[in-house]
Every structure is written in structure tokens, then in C-alpha cells.
Design a protein around this motif. Structure first.
Motif, PDB file in Angstrom:
ATOM      1  N   LYS A 168       0.842  -1.202   0.000  1.00 57.68           N
ATOM      2  CA  LYS A 168       0.000   0.000   0.000  1.00 57.68           C
ATOM      3  C   LYS A 168       0.875   1.249   0.000  1.00 57.68           C
ATOM      4  CE  LYS A 168      -3.763  -2.264   2.534  1.00 57.68           C
ATOM      5  NZ  LYS A 168      -4.581  -2.258   3.771  1.00 57.68           N
ATOM      6  N   GLY A 169       0.668   2.091  -0.982  1.00 55.64           N
ATOM      7  CA  GLY A 169       1.373   3.378  -1.025  1.00 55.64           C
ATOM      8  C   GLY A 169       2.869   3.242  -1.208  1.00 55.64           C
ATOM      9  N   HIS A 170       3.322   2.205  -1.931  1.00 55.34           N
ATOM     10  CA  HIS A 170       4.763   2.050  -2.143  1.00 55.34           C
ATOM     11  C   HIS A 170       5.317   3.200  -2.978  1.00 55.34           C
ATOM     12  CE1 HIS A 170       8.631   0.495  -3.368  1.00 55.34           C
ATOM     13  NE2 HIS A 170       8.266   0.561  -4.652  1.00 55.34           N
ATOM     14  N   ARG A 171       6.417   3.765  -2.472  1.00 53.31           N
ATOM     15  CA  ARG A 171       7.162   4.746  -3.224  1.00 53.31           C
ATOM     16  C   ARG A 171       8.628   4.385  -3.112  1.00 53.31           C
ATOM     17  NH1 ARG A 171       4.583   8.627  -5.457  1.00 53.31           N
ATOM     18  NH2 ARG A 171       6.450   9.893  -5.691  1.00 53.31           N
ATOM     19  N   GLU A 172       9.519   5.296  -3.421  1.00 58.17           N
ATOM     20  CA  GLU A 172      10.936   4.965  -3.364  1.00 58.17           C
ATOM     21  C   GLU A 172      11.358   4.619  -1.949  1.00 58.17           C
ATOM     22  OE1 GLU A 172      14.626   6.840  -5.661  1.00 58.17           O
ATOM     23  OE2 GLU A 172      14.111   8.031  -3.891  1.00 58.17           O
ATOM     24  N   GLU A 173      12.071   3.506  -1.802  1.00 57.09           N
ATOM     25  CA  GLU A 173      12.559   3.062  -0.504  1.00 57.09           C
ATOM     26  C   GLU A 173      14.037   2.746  -0.604  1.00 57.09           C
ATOM     27  OE1 GLU A 173      10.301  -0.131   1.118  1.00 57.09           O
ATOM     28  OE2 GLU A 173       8.406   0.592   0.295  1.00 57.09           O
ATOM     29  N   GLY A 174      14.794   2.994   0.496  1.00 56.13           N
ATOM     30  CA  GLY A 174      16.205   2.650   0.503  1.00 56.13           C
ATOM     31  C   GLY A 174      17.040   3.681   1.223  1.00 56.13           C
ATOM     32  N   ASN A 175      18.355   3.577   1.031  1.00 56.48           N
ATOM     33  CA  ASN A 175      19.300   4.479   1.686  1.00 56.48           C
ATOM     34  C   ASN A 175      20.556   4.593   0.841  1.00 56.48           C
ATOM     35  OD1 ASN A 175      21.102   2.176   2.469  1.00 56.48           O
ATOM     36  ND2 ASN A 175      19.322   1.652   3.745  1.00 56.48           N
ATOM     37  N   GLU A 176      21.494   5.406   1.262  1.00 57.23           N
ATOM     38  CA  GLU A 176      22.701   5.664   0.495  1.00 57.23           C
ATOM     39  C   GLU A 176      23.648   4.470   0.473  1.00 57.23           C
ATOM     40  OE1 GLU A 176      23.354   8.176  -1.341  1.00 57.23           O
ATOM     41  OE2 GLU A 176      21.679   9.474  -0.794  1.00 57.23           O
ATOM     42  N   VAL A 177      23.453   3.521   1.389  1.00 62.84           N
ATOM     43  CA  VAL A 177      24.325   2.345   1.449  1.00 62.84           C
ATOM     44  C   VAL A 177      23.836   1.261   0.500  1.00 62.84           C
ATOM     45  CG1 VAL A 177      25.275   0.522   2.913  1.00 62.84           C
ATOM     46  CG2 VAL A 177      24.998   2.848   3.818  1.00 62.84           C
ATOM     47  N   ASP A 178      22.550   0.940   0.583  1.00 61.29           N
ATOM     48  CA  ASP A 178      21.983  -0.145  -0.220  1.00 61.29           C
ATOM     49  C   ASP A 178      21.304   0.331  -1.502  1.00 61.29           C
ATOM     50  OD1 ASP A 178      22.796  -1.938   1.756  1.00 61.29           O
ATOM     51  OD2 ASP A 178      20.919  -1.713   2.866  1.00 61.29           O
ATOM     52  N   GLY A 179      21.284   1.625  -1.705  1.00 65.51           N
ATOM     53  CA  GLY A 179      20.630   2.145  -2.891  1.00 65.51           C
ATOM     54  C   GLY A 179      19.143   2.346  -2.683  1.00 65.51           C
ATOM     55  N   PHE A 180      18.459   2.781  -3.735  1.00 73.45           N
ATOM     56  CA  PHE A 180      17.045   3.132  -3.637  1.00 73.45           C
ATOM     57  C   PHE A 180      16.222   2.314  -4.641  1.00 73.45           C
ATOM     58  CE2 PHE A 180      19.510   6.685  -2.128  1.00 73.45           C
ATOM     59  CZ  PHE A 180      18.825   7.113  -0.999  1.00 73.45           C
ATOM     60  N   TYR A 181      15.166   1.680  -4.120  1.00 71.39           N
ATOM     61  CA  TYR A 181      14.256   0.885  -4.930  1.00 71.39           C
ATOM     62  C   TYR A 181      13.049   1.744  -5.308  1.00 71.39           C
ATOM     63  CZ  TYR A 181      16.974  -3.133  -3.325  1.00 71.39           C
ATOM     64  OH  TYR A 181      18.000  -4.024  -3.061  1.00 71.39           O
ATOM     65  N   GLY A 182      12.720   1.737  -6.586  1.00 71.16           N
ATOM     66  CA  GLY A 182      11.636   2.581  -7.071  1.00 71.16           C
ATOM     67  C   GLY A 182      10.406   1.810  -7.502  1.00 71.16           C
ATOM     68  N   GLY A 183       9.836   2.206  -8.635  1.00 67.90           N
ATOM     69  CA  GLY A 183       8.592   1.622  -9.109  1.00 67.90           C
ATOM     70  C   GLY A 183       8.762   0.200  -9.635  1.00 67.90           C
ATOM     71  N   ILE A 184       7.638  -0.516  -9.689  1.00 67.63           N
ATOM     72  CA  ILE A 184       7.621  -1.921 -10.120  1.00 67.63           C
ATOM     73  C   ILE A 184       6.679  -2.073 -11.299  1.00 67.63           C
ATOM     74  CG2 ILE A 184       6.998  -4.281  -9.443  1.00 67.63           C
ATOM     75  CD1 ILE A 184       7.679  -3.567  -6.579  1.00 67.63           C
ATOM     76  N   ARG A 185       7.089  -2.871 -12.255  1.00 66.36           N
ATOM     77  CA  ARG A 185       6.212  -3.269 -13.358  1.00 66.36           C
ATOM     78  C   ARG A 185       6.175  -4.793 -13.427  1.00 66.36           C
ATOM     79  NH1 ARG A 185       9.025  -4.703 -18.239  1.00 66.36           N
ATOM     80  NH2 ARG A 185       6.966  -4.713 -19.223  1.00 66.36           N
ATOM     81  N   LYS A 186       4.986  -5.335 -13.535  1.00 65.66           N
ATOM     82  CA  LYS A 186       4.824  -6.788 -13.622  1.00 65.66           C
ATOM     83  C   LYS A 186       5.026  -7.220 -15.071  1.00 65.66           C
ATOM     84  CE  LYS A 186       1.473 -10.487 -12.659  1.00 65.66           C
ATOM     85  NZ  LYS A 186       0.139 -10.817 -12.084  1.00 65.66           N
ATOM     86  N   ILE A 187       5.728  -8.351 -15.264  1.00 62.77           N
ATOM     87  CA  ILE A 187       5.985  -8.882 -16.599  1.00 62.77           C
ATOM     88  C   ILE A 187       4.928  -9.937 -16.904  1.00 62.77           C
ATOM     89  CG2 ILE A 187       7.663  -9.990 -18.104  1.00 62.77           C
ATOM     90  CD1 ILE A 187       9.854  -9.053 -16.236  1.00 62.77           C
ATOM     91  N   TYR A 188       4.195  -9.716 -17.968  1.00 61.45           N
ATOM     92  CA  TYR A 188       3.109 -10.624 -18.342  1.00 61.45           C
ATOM     93  C   TYR A 188       3.471 -11.523 -19.523  1.00 61.45           C
ATOM     94  CZ  TYR A 188       0.172  -7.587 -15.437  1.00 61.45           C
ATOM     95  OH  TYR A 188      -0.366  -6.867 -14.388  1.00 61.45           O
ATOM     96  N   GLU A 189       4.331 -11.063 -20.417  1.00 56.05           N
ATOM     97  CA  GLU A 189       4.622 -11.798 -21.644  1.00 56.05           C
ATOM     98  C   GLU A 189       5.672 -12.883 -21.400  1.00 56.05           C
ATOM     99  OE1 GLU A 189       3.007 -11.431 -24.400  1.00 56.05           O
ATOM    100  OE2 GLU A 189       1.817  -9.712 -23.688  1.00 56.05           O
ATOM    101  N   ASP A 190       5.379 -14.098 -21.880  1.00 55.24           N
ATOM    102  CA  ASP A 190       6.310 -15.220 -21.722  1.00 55.24           C
ATOM    103  C   ASP A 190       7.626 -14.951 -22.440  1.00 55.24           C
ATOM    104  OD1 ASP A 190       4.448 -16.598 -20.230  1.00 55.24           O
ATOM    105  OD2 ASP A 190       3.675 -17.751 -21.928  1.00 55.24           O
ATOM    106  N   GLU A 191       7.568 -14.303 -23.597  1.00 51.39           N
ATOM    107  CA  GLU A 191       8.784 -14.021 -24.348  1.00 51.39           C
ATOM    108  C   GLU A 191       9.702 -13.076 -23.582  1.00 51.39           C
ATOM    109  OE1 GLU A 191      11.884 -13.706 -26.777  1.00 51.39           O
ATOM    110  OE2 GLU A 191      10.300 -15.231 -26.849  1.00 51.39           O
ATOM    111  N   GLU A 192       9.130 -12.119 -22.892  1.00 45.38           N
ATOM    112  CA  GLU A 192       9.946 -11.187 -22.109  1.00 45.38           C
ATOM    113  C   GLU A 192      10.602 -11.901 -20.934  1.00 45.38           C
ATOM    114  OE1 GLU A 192       9.550  -6.619 -20.354  1.00 45.38           O
ATOM    115  OE2 GLU A 192       7.752  -7.735 -20.941  1.00 45.38           O
TER     116      GLU A 192
END
Length: 396
Positions: A358-382
Motif C-alpha cells: 500500500k502506497g509504495h514509493r521509493e525506498e532505501g538508503n545511500e548504502v543499499d541504494g534506492f528501490y523505485g517503481g515496479i512493473r509486472k511482466i506478463y509476456e512469456d517471451e519477455e
């Protein structure tokens, strides 16, 4: 369909019969000499193969009847009529027949045909003929948004009063950042040039600029920097140019502390951006409610806030309390979502990441880096493409 077949075969017969006469060559045949033997071979192969494929639709026994001389007209009179037509040329084919032939030509064939005369030159430059070649060769590495932005750019340079360049905010500014814009490299047509010049905003102009390597374009590169361990199973935005001699690409990656280049990139390591989110902008995750264990995803990650994002491959994992039995799994009801990056060893700090559904936005820190948006992969070829890029050894 029958009329089309008769037209194609009839005119092919006329061309062949006239080519064996000893009369001086008419003007149109002199022009036809400009075509290479390769083109005529390609044209004749197409006509023969098309005729063979079309025979079942007509019936094998009807074809001879179509060309059987009538009782009131002898064979000699028909040949005589053909001999009288000194002005017959390829342009006398019906438009449908001629377009069908041109659509079967390769880009090199279209260029050869365009050198014959002004009428064929205009026909062979048509966007509808080059669109197929663009889609087949370049759409896998260049997005539609990039093509539209390029077209707007060249049109605005031809008519600068229509659009204030200083106020434009679009794909070029967001993608290229501080890079000098190489979209300006091709010379645009001036108003003093003849109308016979190739329109700079045509699909053929776009295609030839890409093939020549004169046009640098934004795209994305898998496993950047020749498969550097620090970028395995990632995909980063870059500015690319095609090297026709080696059938590879040169890349210039967006600035992130240092400017990096890479050459000899194969086609299979490139892709058109799947979303229109610029690399320095957080992607809006619209799939969080649907994520469940086993789903394949890409997530934005960057080392520091001033760096551009890259897309990293992962899968959705189970919660620690889950027994991993699909019949009893309730992980998709939880607010916590487990991201797993199985290219890393189980004890690596990069192996797992927990985000809020719920309400995910950028998470992280200067040591481990920052995780941003997510896209789900639907295509088998991808998904299969990511698996083909899997490292030969587990990473730490």
C-alpha cells in the motif's frame, strides 16, 4: 483477384517478349537499364512464386483458357498488337499490382527502383512501404514514443516559429539529460532545396538515418558494460548508434558520476523501453495489488538519488511464515511483498527486499541504494529473454 493475376502475367509476358527483339530500345527501356540485375531477379522470382500460390484459387485448368486465342483472332494478330505498343512500361500496371510488387521489395530493392524515374521515385518513398521495414527491423529496439518525438523534432526545426524550443519538455530532454543532443546531427532540408529531395520527416529518412549510424537514439541495454558483474540482470537507458559494418551498436550511458561508453553491443541485448517513464523519474506502480508469489517483475533501482534508475529483474517470493504450498498460501493478502533476486547467493544482502503493498514509493538508503517503481511482466517471451541472460555463476 482474377483481373489482378491477368494484369501481372500479361505485362510480365510483354516485358520478356520485347526484351528479345532487335529493335532500338525505346526510352523507357533505356531507363530500366538503371535497375540492377539483382532487382530484376527479385521481381521475376516474386511474380513466379505469386502465380504458383494463386493457381489453386483459380483452378489449374482455367489458366490456359484465359490466354487461348479466340476463334475470330489469330495468334499473329495478337503479337502484332503487342508490337505496336511501344510505350508499355512497369508504370502501366494497375496500381494494385504495382503496389503489391513494391511491397515485396527489400529496402535495397526500393532504393534501386526509385532510381528509375520520378514516378517510381515518389512511389518508392511512400511511408506505407517503409513502415513495414521500420517495424520489422527497428521497432524491437526503438519505442513508438521515440519515433513520434523525433518526428516532432525535425518538423519543429523546419518550422521553428511553430514551437518554442526553449519551452519544450519531452522525451529528448528527460532521456538525454546533459548529453549533447545528437538528434541534430542529420542535415535537415532547407527551403531552397528542390521538391525532389527526400522529406526529412519521412519514414525512409528515419530508416536511412538509423542504418547509416548518423542518428543516435534512446533505447535500453541489458547487462550493460559488457556484462559487468555489478549490472547482471539489469536494463539501463542509453543513447545508441548503429554500426552497419559489424551489425552492432555503440552506447553512451546517461551520466551518473562518470560518462560510460560501450561498443559492439549485439541486437539481443537491446530493447525498446516498455514504459514511457524517463530514467530519472519514479515509475508509478499500478500492479501492486495483483502481485503474488511466482510473478516476474522488474523494479527500478539506483545507487544514489542523483543517478538515473535501471530496471532489475526479480520474482515475487513467499513470506517467512508461509509454507510455500500454493493451496494454503495467503501471501498475496499481506501488505508486505517479498522481492527475490535469485541471481545472488542466499546470504547476499541483495537477495531479498521487502516493500509495502500500500502506497509504495521509493525506498532505501545511500548504502543499499534506492528501490523505485515496479512493473509486472506478463509476456512469456519477455520472461524467457531475461532467463537467457542469466549469469553462469551465482553472484555475491
Amino acid at each position: 483477384m482474377l483481373y489482378f493475376l491477368i494484369s501481372c502475367v500479361s505485362f510480365s509476358f510483354i516485358f520478356l517478349s520485347k526484351s528479345f527483339t532487335h529493335k532500338p530500345l525505346p526510352s523507357w527501356e533505356t531507363e530500366m537499364k538503371l535497375l540492377s540485375p539483382w532487382f530484376w531477379g527479385e521481381l521475376s522470382t516474386f511474380l513466379v512464386s505469386w502465380f504458383k500460390k494463386s493457381r489453386p484459387a483459380i483452378s489449374f485448368f482455367q489458366v490456359p483458357v484465359l490466354f487461348t486465342p479466340s476463334k475470330n483472332m489469330g495468334h499473329s494478330s495478337k503479337v502484332e498488337n503487342v508490337e505496336e505498343k511501344d510505350d508499355v512500361s512497369l508504370l502501366d500496371l494497375p496500381d494494385l499490382a504495382l503496389d503489391c510488387i513494391l511491397e515485396r521489395l527489400s529496402p535495397a530493392g526500393l532504393c534501386s527502383m526509385a532510381a528509375v524515374c520520378s514516378s517510381l521515385r515518389d512511389r518508392c518513398r511512400s511511408d506505407h512501404l517503409w513502415k513495414k521495414h521500420k517495424e520489422h527491423r527497428w521497432d524491437r529496439v526503438i519505442s513508438d514514443a521515440t519515433y513520434r518525438e523525433w518526428k516532432m523534432h525535425v518538423v519543429s526545426r523546419k518550422r521553428p516559429t511553430l514551437l518554442d524550443q526553449s519551452k519544450r519538455k519531452g522525451l529528448f530532454n528527460s532521456l538525454l539529460g546533459d548529453w549533447p543532443s545528437s538528434w541534430f546531427r542529420p542535415n535537415l532540408e532547407s527551403s531552397s532545396k528542390s521538391r525532389r529531395s527526400l522529406p526529412v520527416d519521412s519514414i525512409k529518412a528515419w530508416y536511412q538515418s538509423l542504418e547509416s549510424g548518423k542518428l543516435w537514439f534512446p533505447s535500453q541495454v541489458y547487462n550493460r558494460e559488457n556484462g559487468n558483474v555489478g549490472f547482471m540482470l539489469s536494463c539501463y537507458d542509453a543513447e545508441l548508434s548503429y554500426d552497419s559494418k559489424n551489425d552492432t551498436f555503440q552506447a553512451r550511458y546517461l551520466p551518473h558520476g562518470r560518462r560510460t561508453t560501450e561498443d559492439k553491443i549485439q541486437w539481443e541485448r537491446l530493447r525498446a523501453p516498455p514504459v514511457e517513464t524517463p530514467p530519472n523519474v519514479l515509475h508509478v506502480s499500478d500492479c501492486l495489488d495483483d502481485l503474488k508469489p511466482g510473478d516476474h517483475i522488474e523494479i527500478q533501482w539506483r545507487k544514489a538519488r542523483e543517478f538515473p534508475y535501471g530496471w532489475w529483474y526479480g520474482i515475487i517470493g513467499h513470506l517467512e511464515a508461509c509454507d510455500r504450498n500454493n493451496n494454503n498460501c495467503h501471501c498475496h493478502y499481506s501488505d508486505s511483498v517479498i522481492l527475490e533476486f535469485n541471481q545472488y547467493s542466499p546470504d547476499s544482502k541483495w537477495r531479498r527486499m521487502v516493500i509495502s503493498r500500500k502506497g509504495h514509493r521509493e525506498e532505501g538508503n545511500e548504502v543499499d541504494g534506492f528501490y523505485g517503481g515496479i512493473r509486472k511482466i506478463y509476456e512469456d517471451e519477455e520472461i524467457a529473454r531475461w532467463k537467457r541472460l542469466w549469469p553462469t555463476q551465482i553472484l555475491d
